[in-house]
Motif scaffolding. Sequence first.
Motif, PDB file in Angstrom:
ATOM      1  N   THR A  99      -7.981  -7.502  -4.062  1.00 40.14           N
ATOM      2  CA  THR A  99      -8.236  -6.954  -2.722  1.00 40.14           C
ATOM      3  C   THR A  99      -7.144  -7.457  -1.781  1.00 40.14           C
ATOM      4  O   THR A  99      -6.370  -8.350  -2.133  1.00 40.14           O
ATOM      5  CB  THR A  99      -9.597  -7.412  -2.156  1.00 40.14           C
ATOM      6  OG1 THR A  99      -9.506  -8.812  -1.875  1.00 40.14           O
ATOM      7  CG2 THR A  99     -10.724  -7.145  -3.130  1.00 40.14           C
ATOM      8  N   PHE A 100      -7.120  -6.900  -0.585  1.00 38.33           N
ATOM      9  CA  PHE A 100      -6.124  -7.348   0.404  1.00 38.33           C
ATOM     10  C   PHE A 100      -6.388  -8.788   0.846  1.00 38.33           C
ATOM     11  O   PHE A 100      -5.522  -9.429   1.424  1.00 38.33           O
ATOM     12  CB  PHE A 100      -6.120  -6.404   1.611  1.00 38.33           C
ATOM     13  CG  PHE A 100      -5.237  -5.204   1.418  1.00 38.33           C
ATOM     14  CD1 PHE A 100      -3.865  -5.283   1.631  1.00 38.33           C
ATOM     15  CD2 PHE A 100      -5.760  -3.990   0.996  1.00 38.33           C
ATOM     16  CE1 PHE A 100      -3.039  -4.193   1.442  1.00 38.33           C
ATOM     17  CE2 PHE A 100      -4.940  -2.890   0.805  1.00 38.33           C
ATOM     18  CZ  PHE A 100      -3.571  -2.988   1.023  1.00 38.33           C
ATOM     19  N   TYR A 112      -6.327   3.086   5.301  1.00 37.14           N
ATOM     20  CA  TYR A 112      -5.295   2.625   4.358  1.00 37.14           C
ATOM     21  C   TYR A 112      -5.847   1.560   3.402  1.00 37.14           C
ATOM     22  O   TYR A 112      -5.753   1.693   2.179  1.00 37.14           O
ATOM     23  CB  TYR A 112      -4.102   2.073   5.141  1.00 37.14           C
ATOM     24  CG  TYR A 112      -3.012   1.491   4.272  1.00 37.14           C
ATOM     25  CD1 TYR A 112      -2.019   2.286   3.720  1.00 37.14           C
ATOM     26  CD2 TYR A 112      -2.978   0.111   3.997  1.00 37.14           C
ATOM     27  CE1 TYR A 112      -1.019   1.744   2.921  1.00 37.14           C
ATOM     28  CE2 TYR A 112      -1.987  -0.439   3.209  1.00 37.14           C
ATOM     29  CZ  TYR A 112      -1.010   0.382   2.675  1.00 37.14           C
ATOM     30  OH  TYR A 112      -0.038  -0.164   1.878  1.00 37.14           O
ATOM     31  N   PHE A 113      -6.436   0.519   3.965  1.00 36.71           N
ATOM     32  CA  PHE A 113      -6.837  -0.629   3.151  1.00 36.71           C
ATOM     33  C   PHE A 113      -7.902  -0.256   2.115  1.00 36.71           C
ATOM     34  O   PHE A 113      -7.804  -0.620   0.946  1.00 36.71           O
ATOM     35  CB  PHE A 113      -7.336  -1.777   4.049  1.00 36.71           C
ATOM     36  CG  PHE A 113      -6.255  -2.358   4.901  1.00 36.71           C
ATOM     37  CD1 PHE A 113      -5.310  -3.223   4.371  1.00 36.71           C
ATOM     38  CD2 PHE A 113      -6.158  -2.031   6.249  1.00 36.71           C
ATOM     39  CE1 PHE A 113      -4.294  -3.757   5.157  1.00 36.71           C
ATOM     40  CE2 PHE A 113      -5.153  -2.557   7.042  1.00 36.71           C
ATOM     41  CZ  PHE A 113      -4.213  -3.410   6.498  1.00 36.71           C
ATOM     42  N   GLN A 164      -7.391  -0.271  -1.992  1.00 34.11           N
ATOM     43  CA  GLN A 164      -8.258  -1.157  -2.792  1.00 34.11           C
ATOM     44  C   GLN A 164      -9.059  -0.393  -3.843  1.00 34.11           C
ATOM     45  O   GLN A 164      -9.285  -0.896  -4.945  1.00 34.11           O
ATOM     46  CB  GLN A 164      -9.205  -1.944  -1.879  1.00 34.11           C
ATOM     47  CG  GLN A 164      -8.514  -3.116  -1.213  1.00 34.11           C
ATOM     48  CD  GLN A 164      -9.448  -3.992  -0.390  1.00 34.11           C
ATOM     49  OE1 GLN A 164      -9.031  -4.988   0.122  1.00 34.11           O
ATOM     50  NE2 GLN A 164     -10.694  -3.629  -0.270  1.00 34.11           N
TER      51      GLN A 164
END
Lengths: 62, 487
Positions: A30-31, B213-214, B218
């Motif tokens: 994940t980020f 975006y995120f 993911q």
Amino acid sequence: MKDGWILWLHLGSQAVYWIIALTVLRQTQTFLGGFTFFSLVSLAALIFAIIYMYTSWRGGTK
Amino acid sequence: MNIAWLIFALIVWFVLGSVVSFFARRKMGEGVDEYFIAGRKIGGFVAALTLAATIFSAFMMVGLVGMVYGGGIGAMGFELAYFVASLLLMLFFAPRFMVLGKKYGYLTPSQLMGDRYENRAIPVMVAILFIIVFIPYTSAQATGAGLLFEGLSGGAIPFWLGSLILPLIAFVYAYWAGMRSVAWTDALMGIIMIIGGFGLFFYMLSAFFPGGYFSTIQSSVPGKLAVTWPLQMWIGLTLPWIIATILWVQTTQRWFIVKDLKALKQQIWGYGIFALVYTVLVGFIGLGIAHLIPGLKVGDTAMPNLLGMVPVGLAMLVFVSIMSASVSTINSVVLSLSSCVGRDIYKQLAKNPTEERELFWSKLFLPIMFLTAWLFAQLKFGAIVVLSVMSGGGFMCIVPPLVAAFIWKRATAAATIASIIISGVVTLVLYFAKIKPLGIWEPVWGLAISLVVFFVVTAFTKPPKKAEEFVEVSKNWPKYAKELGLM
């Protein structure tokens, strides 16, 4: 000027950076994993550099 | 992209740079110092942008985007490892380069080493090493431009012509008015680079990621968010990178050009902000393409493929931003190398050197190096990649003598020469024999051997007289900065 510790900080920070990158961050998808770690460490380095320059490189400016 | 639009964008961009270069020319004074380090009078804003634009080449928007596309977030981590390292190294070395440069009149880092070790062979050796190592690096910029022109014009602009345009423009900016022109045009190029990066990223967000975006990345490509590089690859690529800041002649020479300590501080934090923002942008774009265009076999084609999906105006902006990154790097590298030719090779070897002849030989080298870069670019990818990898290893042999010059009075000239020659030869043999002992990459061996040879030979040889004074100035640089009127 006793600032040789910066060179040790350079080596130490890379060692920690590499160890975390090659261990913990292999598992995160994940980020909040690699992206956050790499970005925050870089931001911390930038803030440290600015504070260090403006507090330790004394003598005033023109 | 329509070839007419491509040529139009190129002409507008070139004219803009030429106008800046013209005004730089009007400000230029006489002499070698003025030509190569702008008389040590560059202010913080321009110094920051020229440092950033010089360091960040087309590698970022083409190469690193491709690496993130293929290898995921680890590639961005590798680039940010360089960023963290560069900032810390600048805190230690940048003021030392500035103060020592001003006190002793240094123009190049190789001259600094030769003077510190009181040896005429060292600057010659190091200058030749710089030139050899940077041939593949500069030609890689021309290669990138050639491929970009060829790809975006649909083959109408052939590779040989596209790869010639970049060195020609860089030559004009560099030859015309030296460092002042290069620094000013670099500042313009840096602004174009950051605008191009932001423009592309925000367009991607609005056009391709309506769901966010995120969350999209993911769920679409979660594997790209984990570090997947093998240990040896990480070390082999990252080790040369984290010390590169003080090994690149075009970087260290930019600490000679700043006018005072205030400008140096601005240069470092300005570079830091630019570098962090630009690298994260590149990471975002690379991950975005991994979602949008999966399955590309060659990572370097990720950016050209993306440009085919965006409006022509934005594609042109990104195109000139990539060209800006290339030109600002190649002109800085070649100008710095040409100063080494005059100062470190001609001046050391000539019987009665003069400033006029030094400038003549330096300027003569400029077209030769640009032509060499173009000729090497004609070798195309395979050989260039091999040579580029070699260049990273080639630099490692000067790490111990360069660092020791500033901090260790005992370090000797004999140790410097021995460590450069022995580790350089061993690294070359490992490359050509394609041997990786214990699975460890060549640059790591290059550094290890250089360290061992350097310490052993130093133990049995005498340091030069200048060492004591040099290290004293390095150690107490604030005191000398005040004396020299730098703060």
